[in-house]
Motif scaffolding. Structure first.
Motif, PDB file in Angstrom:
ATOM      1  N   HIS A 122       0.841  -1.198   0.000  1.00  0.00           N
ATOM      2  CA  HIS A 122       0.000   0.000   0.000  1.00  0.00           C
ATOM      3  C   HIS A 122       0.873   1.244   0.000  1.00  0.00           C
ATOM      4  O   HIS A 122       2.026   1.227   0.439  1.00  0.00           O
ATOM      5  N   PHE A 123       0.309   2.311  -0.525  1.00  0.00           N
ATOM      6  CA  PHE A 123       0.907   3.636  -0.466  1.00  0.00           C
ATOM      7  C   PHE A 123       0.060   4.469   0.490  1.00  0.00           C
ATOM      8  O   PHE A 123      -1.159   4.582   0.321  1.00  0.00           O
ATOM      9  N   ASP A 124       0.709   5.045   1.505  1.00  0.00           N
ATOM     10  CA  ASP A 124       0.055   5.991   2.422  1.00  0.00           C
ATOM     11  C   ASP A 124      -1.226   5.448   3.055  1.00  0.00           C
ATOM     12  O   ASP A 124      -2.131   6.220   3.349  1.00  0.00           O
ATOM     13  N   GLN A 125      -1.318   4.159   3.267  1.00  0.00           N
ATOM     14  CA  GLN A 125      -2.462   3.514   3.908  1.00  0.00           C
ATOM     15  C   GLN A 125      -3.774   3.745   3.158  1.00  0.00           C
ATOM     16  O   GLN A 125      -4.842   3.441   3.667  1.00  0.00           O
ATOM     17  N   ARG A 126      -3.694   4.282   1.933  1.00  0.00           N
ATOM     18  CA  ARG A 126      -4.930   4.613   1.206  1.00  0.00           C
ATOM     19  C   ARG A 126      -5.045   3.918  -0.140  1.00  0.00           C
ATOM     20  O   ARG A 126      -6.131   3.830  -0.686  1.00  0.00           O
ATOM     21  N   LEU A 127      -3.937   3.438  -0.686  1.00  0.00           N
ATOM     22  CA  LEU A 127      -3.980   2.831  -2.016  1.00  0.00           C
ATOM     23  C   LEU A 127      -3.409   1.421  -1.933  1.00  0.00           C
ATOM     24  O   LEU A 127      -2.260   1.236  -1.538  1.00  0.00           O
ATOM     25  N   LEU A 128      -4.227   0.446  -2.298  1.00  0.00           N
ATOM     26  CA  LEU A 128      -3.839  -0.961  -2.265  1.00  0.00           C
ATOM     27  C   LEU A 128      -3.336  -1.369  -3.643  1.00  0.00           C
ATOM     28  O   LEU A 128      -3.956  -1.038  -4.655  1.00  0.00           O
ATOM     29  N   TRP A 129      -2.206  -2.078  -3.682  1.00  0.00           N
ATOM     30  CA  TRP A 129      -1.646  -2.513  -4.966  1.00  0.00           C
ATOM     31  C   TRP A 129      -1.135  -3.941  -4.891  1.00  0.00           C
ATOM     32  O   TRP A 129      -0.880  -4.475  -3.823  1.00  0.00           O
ATOM     33  N   SER A 130      -0.988  -4.516  -6.078  1.00  0.00           N
ATOM     34  CA  SER A 130      -0.265  -5.778  -6.245  1.00  0.00           C
ATOM     35  C   SER A 130       1.060  -5.445  -6.909  1.00  0.00           C
ATOM     36  O   SER A 130       1.121  -4.569  -7.786  1.00  0.00           O
ATOM     37  N   GLY A 131       2.110  -6.152  -6.504  1.00  0.00           N
ATOM     38  CA  GLY A 131       3.429  -5.891  -7.057  1.00  0.00           C
ATOM     39  C   GLY A 131       3.640  -6.587  -8.400  1.00  0.00           C
ATOM     40  O   GLY A 131       2.882  -7.465  -8.802  1.00  0.00           O
ATOM     41  N   ILE A 132       4.686  -6.166  -9.080  1.00  0.00           N
ATOM     42  CA  ILE A 132       5.052  -6.712 -10.385  1.00  0.00           C
ATOM     43  C   ILE A 132       6.362  -7.474 -10.227  1.00  0.00           C
ATOM     44  O   ILE A 132       7.304  -7.000  -9.590  1.00  0.00           O
ATOM     45  N   ASP A 133       6.422  -8.653 -10.830  1.00  0.00           N
ATOM     46  CA  ASP A 133       7.583  -9.520 -10.766  1.00  0.00           C
ATOM     47  C   ASP A 133       8.026  -9.821 -12.192  1.00  0.00           C
ATOM     48  O   ASP A 133       7.287  -9.588 -13.144  1.00  0.00           O
TER      49      ASP A 133
END
Length: 197
Positions: free
Chosen positions: A89-100
């Motif tokens: 997450h960024f700044d507890q407000r944006l949820l993401w999945s990482g890239i591999d």
């Protein structure tokens, strides 16, 4: 451009998109989070993308300048082998999945895209690339849902896939607090000037 003929500007970015089966795999892994955090503003699966360059609001007349330049770049750039992995997450407000996967190749493609955009005379904020797939956003009064949802994704490892196309995307932003939707302006096959795998 015909979907908003009255608009003099358009919010535009250049991106890659995972294939449908990779997105479906991640969506299945997110089912517990969808149920546990319905108050999050979840992005539509069809809008999931990996931004290479966010160009911001552009005059509508500037978009056609980009299209042949990006088409040429896509044709000369090899496809990349990538995957979706984990979450954060960024700044507890944006949820993401990482890239591999081929992250060096991804960085190179993003740098080339940004060079092409600048060569077209388009000014934009050139932020460092932090490859991710945005999944959801929290409301300002909800500081815990996104970090908790991210913790549930730490073990996720998606199957690898090959990028197929470079996308020039416009956002369709309506009035009010509703979700942002995206539509391809155009997309080009990567590596289409070669016969390699």
């Amino acid at each position: 451009m015909n979907d908003h003929p009255e608009s003099l500007t358009r919010r535009v970015f250049v991106a890659l998109a995972p294939p449908d089966d990779a997105k479906d795999e991640l969506a299945r892994a997110l089912e517990p989070a969808y149920a546990a955090y319905p108050q999050l503003r979840w992005n539509r699966i069809e809008d999931w993308h990996i931004t290479l360059a966010f160009l911001g609001e552009l005059p509508s007349a500037a978009v056609p300048l980009l299209q042949p330049a990006l088409a040429g770049l896509a044709a000369s750039h090899p496809a990349l082998r990538l995957g979706l992995r984990g979450g954060g997450h960024f700044d507890q407000r944006l949820l993401w999945s990482g890239i591999d996967g081929d992250l060096d190749g991804l960085q190179l493609l993003a740098a080339d895209v940004r060079d092409v955009v600048r060569a077209c005379g388009i000014d934009f904020k050139d932020r460092p690339l932090r490859p991710h797939l945005t999944l959801a956003r929290a409301r300002r009064d909800d500081p815990s849902s996104v970090p908790q949802a991210a913790a549930g994704l730490t073990a996720f490892v998606g199957r690898p896939w090959r990028t197929e196309r470079l996308h020039l995307v416009g956002s369709n932003i309506g009035r009010g607090p509703g979700p942002i939707h995206y539509r391809d302006i155009e997309a080009w096959r990567l590596g289409s000037d070669s016969t390699g795998p």
